[in-house]
Design a protein around this motif. Structure first.
Motif, PDB file in Angstrom:
ATOM      1  N   UNK A   1      75.223  39.408   1.336  1.00 33.55           N
ATOM      2  CA  UNK A   1      74.168  39.467   0.334  1.00 33.55           C
ATOM      3  C   UNK A   1      74.747  39.300  -1.071  1.00 33.55           C
ATOM      4  N   UNK A   2      75.794  40.081  -1.374  1.00 31.33           N
ATOM      5  CA  UNK A   2      76.400  40.004  -2.700  1.00 31.33           C
ATOM      6  C   UNK A   2      76.933  38.607  -2.971  1.00 31.33           C
ATOM      7  N   UNK A   3      77.580  37.996  -1.982  1.00 29.23           N
ATOM      8  CA  UNK A   3      78.128  36.648  -2.159  1.00 29.23           C
ATOM      9  C   UNK A   3      77.039  35.638  -2.456  1.00 29.23           C
ATOM     10  N   UNK A   4      75.910  35.769  -1.774  1.00 23.82           N
ATOM     11  CA  UNK A   4      74.788  34.843  -2.004  1.00 23.82           C
ATOM     12  C   UNK A   4      74.258  35.002  -3.420  1.00 23.82           C
ATOM     13  N   UNK A   5      74.030  36.242  -3.850  1.00 23.36           N
ATOM     14  CA  UNK A   5      73.512  36.477  -5.196  1.00 23.36           C
ATOM     15  C   UNK A   5      74.512  36.040  -6.257  1.00 23.36           C
ATOM     16  N   UNK A   6      75.775  36.288  -6.009  1.00 17.69           N
ATOM     17  CA  UNK A   6      76.804  35.870  -6.950  1.00 17.69           C
ATOM     18  C   UNK A   6      76.833  34.348  -7.075  1.00 17.69           C
ATOM     19  N   UNK A   7      76.698  33.638  -5.969  1.00 18.54           N
ATOM     20  CA  UNK A   7      76.672  32.174  -5.990  1.00 18.54           C
ATOM     21  C   UNK A   7      75.440  31.661  -6.733  1.00 18.54           C
ATOM     22  N   UNK A   8      74.294  32.276  -6.491  1.00 22.39           N
ATOM     23  CA  UNK A   8      73.068  31.865  -7.180  1.00 22.39           C
ATOM     24  C   UNK A   8      73.179  32.134  -8.678  1.00 22.39           C
ATOM     25  N   UNK A   9      73.776  33.235  -9.030  1.00 22.82           N
ATOM     26  CA  UNK A   9      73.972  33.573 -10.437  1.00 22.82           C
ATOM     27  C   UNK A   9      74.894  32.559 -11.098  1.00 22.82           C
ATOM     28  N   UNK A  10      75.948  32.186 -10.426  1.00 24.81           N
ATOM     29  CA  UNK A  10      76.873  31.186 -10.947  1.00 24.81           C
ATOM     30  C   UNK A  10      76.175  29.846 -11.153  1.00 24.81           C
ATOM     31  N   UNK A  11      75.346  29.462 -10.210  1.00 25.39           N
ATOM     32  CA  UNK A  11      74.588  28.216 -10.330  1.00 25.39           C
ATOM     33  C   UNK A  11      73.652  28.262 -11.532  1.00 25.39           C
ATOM     34  N   UNK A  12      72.981  29.385 -11.723  1.00 25.76           N
ATOM     35  CA  UNK A  12      72.084  29.520 -12.872  1.00 25.76           C
ATOM     36  C   UNK A  12      72.840  29.392 -14.190  1.00 25.76           C
ATOM     37  N   UNK A  13      73.992  30.004 -14.282  1.00 24.58           N
ATOM     38  CA  UNK A  13      74.785  29.922 -15.506  1.00 24.58           C
ATOM     39  C   UNK A  13      75.230  28.493 -15.778  1.00 24.58           C
ATOM     40  N   UNK A  14      75.595  27.782 -14.736  1.00 22.26           N
ATOM     41  CA  UNK A  14      75.977  26.374 -14.886  1.00 22.26           C
ATOM     42  C   UNK A  14      74.788  25.555 -15.359  1.00 22.26           C
ATOM     43  N   UNK A  15      73.621  25.812 -14.808  1.00 24.28           N
ATOM     44  CA  UNK A  15      72.417  25.088 -15.220  1.00 24.28           C
ATOM     45  C   UNK A  15      72.085  25.378 -16.683  1.00 24.28           C
ATOM     46  N   UNK A  16      72.276  26.611 -17.116  1.00 25.60           N
ATOM     47  CA  UNK A  16      72.001  26.960 -18.508  1.00 25.60           C
ATOM     48  C   UNK A  16      72.906  26.187 -19.449  1.00 25.60           C
ATOM     49  N   UNK A  17      74.150  25.992 -19.041  1.00 29.55           N
ATOM     50  CA  UNK A  17      75.091  25.234 -19.861  1.00 29.55           C
ATOM     51  C   UNK A  17      74.725  23.761 -19.904  1.00 29.55           C
ATOM     52  N   UNK A  18      74.293  23.224 -18.780  1.00 30.82           N
ATOM     53  CA  UNK A  18      74.029  21.787 -18.670  1.00 30.82           C
ATOM     54  C   UNK A  18      72.630  21.381 -19.107  1.00 30.82           C
TER      55      UNK A  18
END
Length: 64
Positions: A1-18
């Motif tokens: 669960x934590x790994x999934x949320x961490x991955x989704x959070x990382x994706x969101x941060x990348x999208x915010x930058x791009x």
């Protein structure tokens, strides 16, 4: 669960930058993921908490 949320959070941060034009949408998604983490008692990294606060302040300013 934590790994999934961490991955989704990382994706969101990348999208915010791009895609800075979608910052509000990304902010809402970020809050949703962080609330999931909190609901499961998972720790939220301090830098992500700071980002959440900064974005919240930014969007509160634009509402006024």
């Amino acid at each position: 669960m934590f790994d999934r949320l961490e991955a989704e959070l990382s994706l969101l941060l990348t999208q915010m930058e791009n895609q800075p034009e979608d910052r509000h949408e990304m902010y809402l998604s970020l809050r949703e993921k962080l609330n999931e983490m909190r609901a499961f008692g998972m720790p939220v990294p301090d830098d992500i908490l700071e980002l959440e606060r900064a974005l919240e302040a930014e969007f509160l300013e634009t509402k006024m």
